[in-house]
Design a protein around this motif. Sequence first.
Motif, PDB file in Angstrom:
ATOM      1  N   ASP B   3      25.895  -2.900  19.443  1.00 11.01           N
ATOM      2  CA  ASP B   3      24.616  -4.475  19.074  1.00 11.01           C
ATOM      3  C   ASP B   3      23.776  -3.901  17.686  1.00 11.01           C
ATOM      4  N   VAL B   5      20.826  -5.413  15.867  1.00  6.71           N
ATOM      5  CA  VAL B   5      20.044  -6.428  15.890  1.00  6.71           C
ATOM      6  C   VAL B   5      19.859  -6.898  13.980  1.00  6.71           C
ATOM      7  N   HIS B  44      21.505 -10.207  17.820  1.00  2.00           N
ATOM      8  CA  HIS B  44      19.594 -10.279  18.423  1.00  2.00           C
ATOM      9  C   HIS B  44      19.263 -10.984  17.180  1.00  2.00           C
ATOM     10  N   ASP B  67      21.834 -13.616  20.477  1.00  2.00           N
ATOM     11  CA  ASP B  67      21.056 -13.416  21.500  1.00  2.00           C
ATOM     12  C   ASP B  67      18.913 -13.909  20.612  1.00  2.00           C
ATOM     13  N   HIS B 114      16.183  -4.159  22.341  1.00  2.00           N
ATOM     14  CA  HIS B 114      16.475  -3.877  21.235  1.00  2.00           C
ATOM     15  C   HIS B 114      15.731  -3.243  20.362  1.00  2.00           C
TER      16      HIS B 114
END
Lengths: 303, 303
Positions: B3, B5, B44, B67, B114
């Motif tokens: 992931d 961010v 994200h 996202d 997150h």
Amino acid sequence: MADLVVVGSVALDTVSTPFGKVSEALGGSATYFSYAASFFAPVHVVGAVGEDFPRDHLDLLQRRGVDMEALEVRPGKKTFRWTGEYGFDLNEARTLETQLNVFAEFRPSLSPRHRAAPFLFLANIDPDLQREVRRQMTNPVLTALDTMNFWIEGKRESLLGALREVDVLLINDAEARMLARQPNLVKAARAIVELGPRVVVIKRGEYGALMVTGKDFFFAPAYPLENVFDPTGAGDTFAGGFMGYLAQRGLTDPASVRKAMIFGAVMASFTVEDFSLERLKRLSPADIEERYAAFRTMVNVEP
Amino acid sequence: MADLVVVGSVALDTVSTPFGKVSEALGGSATYFSYAASFFAPVHVVGAVGEDFPRDHLDLLQRRGVDMEALEVRPGKKTFRWTGEYGFDLNEARTLETQLNVFAEFRPSLSPRHRAAPFLFLANIDPDLQREVRRQMTNPVLTALDTMNFWIEGKRESLLGALREVDVLLINDAEARMLARQPNLVKAARAIVELGPRVVVIKRGEYGALMVTGKDFFFAPAYPLENVFDPTGAGDTFAGGFMGYLAQRGLTDPASVRKAMIFGAVMASFTVEDFSLERLKRLSPADIEERYAAFRTMVNVEP
């Protein structure tokens, strides 16, 4: 190894940069070119100096094995002189004075041996003279030409004639745009390919050099240096490494031309580290190999 | 795939270049970044927009799988707006107006999910906010930060604090010199490495990007384009390709970072071909692979 002939200036330069100044230092396009090329192949200078040209400078080139049989030393005449300065933007030279002197009446006449050389570099001089030399050559394998804004503006037709007879044009980015009358550099390079040279090498100073052929690009970065003293001669040194490598290999295939671009960038990266030919004078073949390896590492995704 | 961010702006841009003009077009650092990164990894967005922000723009990002759970839509507030223009030198933007609007009072608060993300990009915003987000993260594998002259001059101490907590700084050449107070770019980059980030990526617009680590250089050229319309977002798109690739691989070794530089340059080369995200909207994964191959060819001595 194949013979390499260069026609261009052998000069005395007075240069100031934010980092210092030199007066009447060894300079000239054929000088930088031949010194750099001498690390790779037998190089022959066609040019002229006055009787005031210091013997030491000739000795320096001779010690590198540069053939100066075709460098005329004219009695009663003065050597070509250039005076220029750079600000903190080292990409742009300001010419303060140019004294053509012996170069004003220079009419090259090549010996049979020089005429037969397979590699030819027409350094930045009057395109009429470039064409005169090209015409005397028997059948060169590869001819490269350098030019500048002065000739693009003042002798455009003659320059266009010269371009039809060469394989490679080496030129800086502003001059490429001026020659092609096209602000986009890629379009400009492609337009120049239509004018004759199948390879256009665009020199961008600290941003490296871009080669454009019909459809291909190749990019050689400039070496990121902590100290840049004087960019004078960088373009001619680039040409010396480029043509020197090709003459050494006797090849003109795409892979060799790409490697030649890197060797051009390598040699130029040394020149700018000191005034005149000072850095080149301290250069060893091992230094060249080491920096070539550093260039390869700089663009290789497998470090 | 890991992931990723990003905290940054989601904005409405009004931009004029010599080739045209757009009003209130989709823009913002987090927008360009996340759109580009979405081709590589789950991304994200942490940010805020006003209630005036067009639903279509949100849909666009959502269709890319971005996202936006952490993108606050603030009732009664207006979206961040930037108005700028470029002359023929597309390397330099002139800011005509900045309306912070909702961004002025933006205080990010990250969800546990997150906070646990291994890859973090702190786009160009107030370094106080960058630090606030960095502080909320659990233990990121790689954090990169972008900044600009406005923060270097106006919030130097906070920025220096932020730099101590990141792995990679992405910055343009003039700003690198300003931050390090050092005119030579190589010395500037090395001085910045002493401030915290172990990798400094210097963006030079049409001249490509240079990565400097403690001792190594890596150079990613810019793609030579026949038509450059609008450089807005190029730097953030570069960051999106760069971080997106690393998150996709879940790696931060030197070879992956070098490949990430090329993917950054690839993505930026598309953004500048049209206004806003127009070119990115027409982009396919095959386009990206094709241009990546072209980049490799551009620096490969074996064509």
